[in-house]
Design a protein around this motif. Structure first.
Motif, PDB file in Angstrom:
ATOM      1  N   GLN A   1       0.851  -1.186   0.000  1.00  0.00           N
ATOM      2  CA  GLN A   1       0.000   0.000   0.000  1.00  0.00           C
ATOM      3  C   GLN A   1       0.887   1.237   0.000  1.00  0.00           C
ATOM      4  O   GLN A   1       1.589   1.511   0.980  1.00  0.00           O
ATOM      5  CB  GLN A   1      -0.940   0.006   1.201  1.00  0.00           C
ATOM      6  N   ALA A   2       0.856   1.934  -1.119  1.00  0.00           N
ATOM      7  CA  ALA A   2       1.619   3.170  -1.259  1.00  0.00           C
ATOM      8  C   ALA A   2       0.845   4.327  -0.629  1.00  0.00           C
ATOM      9  O   ALA A   2      -0.379   4.250  -0.490  1.00  0.00           O
ATOM     10  CB  ALA A   2       1.904   3.440  -2.721  1.00  0.00           C
ATOM     11  N   PRO A   3       1.527   5.395  -0.276  1.00  0.00           N
ATOM     12  CA  PRO A   3       0.845   6.542   0.338  1.00  0.00           C
ATOM     13  C   PRO A   3      -0.289   7.052  -0.553  1.00  0.00           C
ATOM     14  O   PRO A   3      -0.097   7.290  -1.745  1.00  0.00           O
ATOM     15  CB  PRO A   3       1.968   7.576   0.464  1.00  0.00           C
ATOM     16  N   GLY A   4      -1.466   7.170   0.036  1.00  0.00           N
ATOM     17  CA  GLY A   4      -2.603   7.708  -0.690  1.00  0.00           C
ATOM     18  C   GLY A   4      -3.244   6.763  -1.685  1.00  0.00           C
ATOM     19  O   GLY A   4      -4.125   7.168  -2.456  1.00  0.00           O
ATOM     20  N   LYS A   5      -2.823   5.492  -1.681  1.00  0.00           N
ATOM     21  CA  LYS A   5      -3.376   4.525  -2.639  1.00  0.00           C
ATOM     22  C   LYS A   5      -3.964   3.325  -1.914  1.00  0.00           C
ATOM     23  O   LYS A   5      -3.727   3.107  -0.728  1.00  0.00           O
ATOM     24  CB  LYS A   5      -2.283   4.076  -3.612  1.00  0.00           C
TER      25      LYS A   5
END
Length: 128
Positions: free
Chosen positions: A39-43
């Motif tokens: 999980q990438a930042p904001g995704k």
């Protein structure tokens, strides 16, 4: 009850390599198929790789194919994700997840709601 504990990760420069481990306890890992999500930042959470219960079959998302390798050593109840040629786009929290206890003899990435057991998450940051 299966429990998953992750280790590895950290900070790496672009082009470098990192490895993640997912150690299982409580049940034999050969009864479970494993997947890695990130999980990438904001995704949202993205499934990136899966390995079959016996460790012989693997599957990769296009985003990591050719750069990441998933493996599973049932003799020591541990799964791995080896990551090579890292890019800043690989920056994310990485999670291992298990589905079972039912042997799944094909490497797949199931929808995340199918995975009952999750590791605690490990931060991977790729930056110069």
């Amino acid at each position: 009850q299966l429990q998953l504990v992750q280790s590895g990760g950290g900070l790496m420069q672009p082009g470098g390599s990192l490895s993640l481990s997912c150690a299982a306890s409580g049940r034999a890992l050969d009864l479970y198929a494993i997947a890695w999500f990130r999980q990438a930042p904001g995704k949202g959470r993205e499934g990136i790789s899966g390995v079959s219960s016996d460790g012989r079959s693997t599957h990769y998302a296009n985003s990591v194919k050719g750069r990441f390798t998933i493996s599973k050593d049932n003799s020591i109840n541990t799964a791995y994700l080896h990551m090579h040629n890292l890019t800043p786009e690989d920056t994310a929290i990485y999670y291992c997840a298990a589905v079972g206890p039912t042997r799944i003899n094909v490497g797949v990435i199931l929808p995340e709601e199918e995975y009952r057991y999750w590791g605690q998450g490990t931060q991977v940051t790729v930056s110069a």
